[in-house]
Design a protein around this motif. Structure first.
Motif: not given
Ligand code: OOG
Ligand code: MG
Length: 259
Positions: A170-198
């Motif tokens: 994705t082109r960077p200017h299309r994004l708010n790079l401080e506000q990307i929510t990130m959800l990592m799952t393993i076998n369907g279970a949420v194992m990490g949830q964060g925002v790119s500002s971290a």
């Protein structure tokens, strides 16, 4: 440390990786090991890999979020080198048996559009980025119990083992790079949830820090390279059969399985 000792330490870590067997951290036998020597060992081990035919494809930043620093008890951002052999295709398979005690962590990756051959600020960094994607990094410390001091983890190429990039850039200017929510799952279970500002408040700051750290060595981030900005949340242990999925808002889904 003498150059010979540097090369010996690099070989010890390379053997640990090849045999998937943990070794004692270097600061036990060399208590005064400096971060500078750590980077010399890292460069010696990368030179060995390149000498065997691997190619450098990019760089990674590590320990750029509070969650990561607290997990390993090291409170300084670091960098490492990425080679083609570390890259795994999206939806690919990673062998548990190739690793000692692998962990996975959710990241943001940049693909660099032109050489960054001068110091930059975060607001200029976007002009050097072709695209952004969601990445999963598989780290595997070569040290026993995944324990190390700063100089150890630097010598060990910042625990780098594998990485997986998403298929869409994705082109960077299309994004708010401080506000990307990130959800990592393993076998369907949420194992990490964060925002790119971290990641240092903004993952672009991680690229800025990398550029400035490399400048001290007279090195630059180059056009076409991949840069991993560092994990937003703590790394999670991987087990055979795991299916890991990262959904980063606006960046798509990146995934892999463990055999
Ligand atoms: C060091 C590598 C840290 C990150 O994204 O913070 C790292 C480690 O945790 O073993 O890759
Ligand atoms: Mg990482």
């Amino acid at each position: 440390m003498t150059q010979e000792e540097i090369v010996q330490a690099a070989e010890r870590l390379a053997d640990a990786a090849r045999n998937a067997t943990a070794v004692e951290m270097l600061t036990i036998s060399t208590p005064g090991l400096s971060v500078e020597d750590g980077y010399r060992i890292q460069r010696a081990s990368i030179a060995r890999r390149l000498g065997r035919g691997e190619t450098l494809v990019g760089m990674k930043m590590g320990l750029t979020s509070r969650a990561k620093m607290e997990q390993v008890g090291v409170f300084e951002p670091i960098y490492g080198h990425l080679t083609d052999v570390m890259r795994c295709q999206n939806n690919g398979i990673i062998a548990r048996s190739d690793h000692i005690h692998p962990r996975v962590e959710p990241e943001i990756a940049f693909v660099i559009s032109r050489d960054i051959d001068r110091p930059i600020q975060a607001n200029e960094a976007i002009g050097y980025i072709d695209g952004v994607t969601a990445a999963l990094e598989i780290i595997d410390s070569r040290y026993r119990d995944f324990q190390f001091a700063l100089a150890d983890v630097v010598a060990d190429n910042a625990s780098s083992a594998r990485f997986v990039l998403g298929e869409t850039l994705t082109r960077p200017h299309r994004l708010n790079l401080e506000q990307i929510t990130m959800l990592m799952t393993i076998n369907g279970a949420v194992m990490g949830q964060g925002v790119s500002s971290a990641i240092l408040g903004n993952p672009l700051e991680s690229l800025v820090a990398l550029v400035s750290a490399l400048a001290e060595q007279g090195e630059v981030v180059k056009a076409g390279q991949i840069v991993l900005a560092g994990a937003t949340t703590a790394a999670v242990h991987l087990n055979p059969g795991d299916h890991v999925c990262l959904d980063a808002e606006g960046l798509g889904v990146t995934e892999f399985s463990v055999s």
